[in-house]
Design an enzyme around this catalytic site. Structure first.
Site, PDB file in Angstrom:
ATOM      1  N   CYS A   1       0.804  -1.222   0.000  1.00  0.00           N
ATOM      2  CA  CYS A   1       0.000   0.000   0.000  1.00  0.00           C
ATOM      3  C   CYS A   1       0.840   1.276   0.000  1.00  0.00           C
ATOM      4  O   CYS A   1       0.299   2.371  -0.112  1.00  0.00           O
ATOM      5  CB  CYS A   1      -0.957  -0.016   1.188  1.00  0.00           C
ATOM      6  SG  CYS A   1      -2.018  -1.472   1.178  1.00  0.00           S
TER       7      CYS A   1
ATOM      8  N   HIS B   1      -2.601   7.528   6.954  1.00  0.00           N
ATOM      9  CA  HIS B   1      -2.884   6.234   6.327  1.00  0.00           C
ATOM     10  C   HIS B   1      -4.287   5.794   6.746  1.00  0.00           C
ATOM     11  O   HIS B   1      -5.068   5.385   5.897  1.00  0.00           O
ATOM     12  CB  HIS B   1      -1.827   5.220   6.748  1.00  0.00           C
ATOM     13  CG  HIS B   1      -1.926   3.920   6.038  1.00  0.00           C
ATOM     14  ND1 HIS B   1      -1.861   3.817   4.655  1.00  0.00           N
ATOM     15  CD2 HIS B   1      -2.081   2.647   6.494  1.00  0.00           C
ATOM     16  CE1 HIS B   1      -1.977   2.551   4.302  1.00  0.00           C
ATOM     17  NE2 HIS B   1      -2.119   1.819   5.398  1.00  0.00           N
TER      18      HIS B   1
ATOM     19  N   GLU C   1      -0.648   4.710  14.335  1.00  0.00           N
ATOM     20  CA  GLU C   1      -0.343   5.938  13.603  1.00  0.00           C
ATOM     21  C   GLU C   1      -0.548   7.165  14.488  1.00  0.00           C
ATOM     22  O   GLU C   1       0.242   8.109  14.450  1.00  0.00           O
ATOM     23  CB  GLU C   1      -1.191   6.046  12.334  1.00  0.00           C
ATOM     24  CG  GLU C   1      -0.770   7.193  11.436  1.00  0.00           C
ATOM     25  CD  GLU C   1      -1.430   7.167  10.076  1.00  0.00           C
ATOM     26  OE1 GLU C   1      -1.012   7.954   9.203  1.00  0.00           O
ATOM     27  OE2 GLU C   1      -2.374   6.366   9.865  1.00  0.00           O
TER      28      GLU C   1
ATOM     29  N   LYS D   1      -9.563   7.928   3.282  1.00  0.00           N
ATOM     30  CA  LYS D   1     -10.019   6.555   3.049  1.00  0.00           C
ATOM     31  C   LYS D   1     -11.428   6.332   3.607  1.00  0.00           C
ATOM     32  O   LYS D   1     -12.099   5.367   3.212  1.00  0.00           O
ATOM     33  CB  LYS D   1      -9.057   5.556   3.689  1.00  0.00           C
ATOM     34  CG  LYS D   1      -7.713   5.415   2.981  1.00  0.00           C
ATOM     35  CD  LYS D   1      -6.878   4.335   3.627  1.00  0.00           C
ATOM     36  CE  LYS D   1      -5.536   4.160   2.938  1.00  0.00           C
ATOM     37  NZ  LYS D   1      -4.596   5.276   3.223  1.00  0.00           N
TER      38      LYS D   1
ATOM     39  N   HIS E   1      -9.803   2.004   0.700  1.00  0.00           N
ATOM     40  CA  HIS E   1      -8.351   1.837   0.620  1.00  0.00           C
ATOM     41  C   HIS E   1      -7.977   1.360  -0.774  1.00  0.00           C
ATOM     42  O   HIS E   1      -8.270   0.222  -1.153  1.00  0.00           O
ATOM     43  CB  HIS E   1      -7.905   0.836   1.685  1.00  0.00           C
ATOM     44  CG  HIS E   1      -6.420   0.744   1.831  1.00  0.00           C
ATOM     45  ND1 HIS E   1      -5.533   1.477   1.078  1.00  0.00           N
ATOM     46  CD2 HIS E   1      -5.648  -0.013   2.673  1.00  0.00           C
ATOM     47  CE1 HIS E   1      -4.307   1.187   1.428  1.00  0.00           C
ATOM     48  NE2 HIS E   1      -4.349   0.284   2.401  1.00  0.00           N
TER      49      HIS E   1
END
Length: 421
Positions: free
Chosen positions: A167, A307, A318, A339, A344
């Site tokens: 990713c 992310h 994160e 997202k 995603h």
């Protein structure tokens, strides 16, 4: 050696919330979800029956019908986004040195649909007619073919390859493109990423890992980063493309400039094949590396496009990384996960989210993290941070940082800032 400055002069997007950059940005700012029942195949027996698919796409609107038949869907997506970006940048192939224009694209999986179809066909026919495969099987499937196809359309003879780091793939592609230009090895690079994995093997594989949300009764609210009730990510698909260009070259041809690409970073968690480090060590390292590369301090960042996949472990790690690196400034930042709207996009996520970051810097608007409900709070997350829940926020965005993390512990970070002379 003095490094060249690199700017963004063109954008292209084909996403679950918009098939062009203006449509994509408008829907992001308005908090529109791209999720819905899967239409690419019959998913009725799968644990997850929804995804964020690209809608109303017809490859032959952009690619010759005969040529489109030789391409996997992910390549068709890549070409479509690249064509928008090249047009947006106003690149005149008759006037440019095509040896100085390259294509570097990222993809996490590649032609999984083509592979799936060919293997199924072989299994069904091997005992009757023997091994028969489409002559375009390999060139349709291989991960590098999208960048090759784009170069052939325009005759771009510069650096040409594909990055694959799950990713983080297209963020790594952007970083490589950035470095080729600032080292003086190219005038322009067409860069970004594409992915088209919403097919039985893709959905089934992620289901087997329990990685996907199973909120089948409410798809549009399934991607809910940083909420306690999050239960996995929502698969997306599509492509994003950026034209990166050496500043003096852009100025000489009178190109419009969206933003400056300030720096990039890369790191490894070196921890687990699928899970991020629980304390966010790799995430902190990659953001630190990107800031150093950009010559910026943590206080110079106004927005982080995280992310933020809506997974139980990943979102927490994160946040921990952001707090560890940014300290008190973390509470002055806007943080959001686009997202929550696009799903995603796997190998294309970094490119699409870099575009969102560029437009945030250009327009001084931070798109929201949608689907958070009052009281749906995770005790491991500090809600004094500004996650930009449910509604876009207008603020000055001097610089934006975009994070992408991939299976295998791959981390990549891109920083864009306002262009000034």
């Amino acid at each position: 050696m003095e490094l060249k400055r690199v700017v963004v002069t063109g954008l292209g997007a084909l996403t679950p919330v918009g098939n062009t950059v203006p449509e994509f940005w408008e829907n992001l700012v308005n908090g529109v979800s791209g999720a819905g029942p899967i239409t690419h195949f019959d998913a009725s027996k799968f644990k997850t029956q929804f995804a964020c698919e690209v809608k109303n796409f017809n490859a032959t609107d952009f690619i010759d019908r005969k040529e489109a038949r030789k391409m996997d869907l992910y390549t068709q997506y890549a070409i479509t986004a690249a064509k928008e970006a090249v047009t947006d940048a106003g690149i005149d192939v008759e006037k440019e040195d095509l040896n100085r224009i390259g294509v570097i694209f990222g993809v996490g999986i590649g032609g999984i649909h083509t592979f799936e179809e060919e293997v199924i066909n072989y299994a069904q026919t091997k005992d009757t007619i023997g091994p028969r495969f489409n002559p375009f099987f390999i060139p349709k499937m291989i991960a590098d073919i999208a960048s090759g196809q784009i170069s052939m359309i325009y005759g771009f003879h510069g650096p040409n390859f594909t990055t694959t780091s799950a990713c983080a793939s297209s963020s790594n592609a952007i970083a490589d493109a950035f470095n080729y230009i600032r080292l003086g090895k190219a005038n322009m690079i067409v860069t970004g990423g594409a992915e088209a994995a919403i097919f039985p093997a893709g959905v089934g594989g992620f289901n087997a890992m329990n990685a996907l949300s199973t909120r089948n009764d409410d798809p549009t609210h399934a991607s809910r980063p940083f909420s306690a009730s999050r239960d996995g990510f929502v698969m997306g698909e599509g492509a994003g493309c950026l034209i990166l260009e050496e500043l003096e070259h852009a100025k000489a041809r009178g190109a419009k400039i969206y933003a400056e690409l300030a720096g990039t970073g890369a790191s490894a968690d070196a921890y687990h094949i699928t899970a991020s480090h629980p304390e966010g060590l790799g995430a902190k390292l990659v953001m630190t590396s990107a800031l150093e590369d950009a010559g910026l301090q943590p206080e110079d960042i106004d927005y982080i496009n995280v992310h933020g996949t809506s997974t139980p472990v990943g979102d927490i790690s994160e946040v921990k990384a952001i707090q560890a690196l940014f300290g008190e400034h973390a509470y002055k930042l806007n943080i959001s996960s686009t997202k929550s709207m696009t799903g995603h996009l796997l190998g294309a996520a970094g490119a699409v989210e870099a575009i969102a970051s560029v437009l945030s810097v250009k327009n001084d608007v931070v798109p929201p993290t949608i689907n958070h409900e009052e009281g749906d709070n995770d005790e491991n997350i500090d809600y004094n941070l500004n996650f930009t829940f449910n509604k876009a926020q207008h603020r000055t965005v001097r610089a934006a940082l975009s994070n992408t993390f991939g299976f295998g512990g791959h981390n990549a970070c891109v920083i864009v800032k306002k262009y000034t002379e």
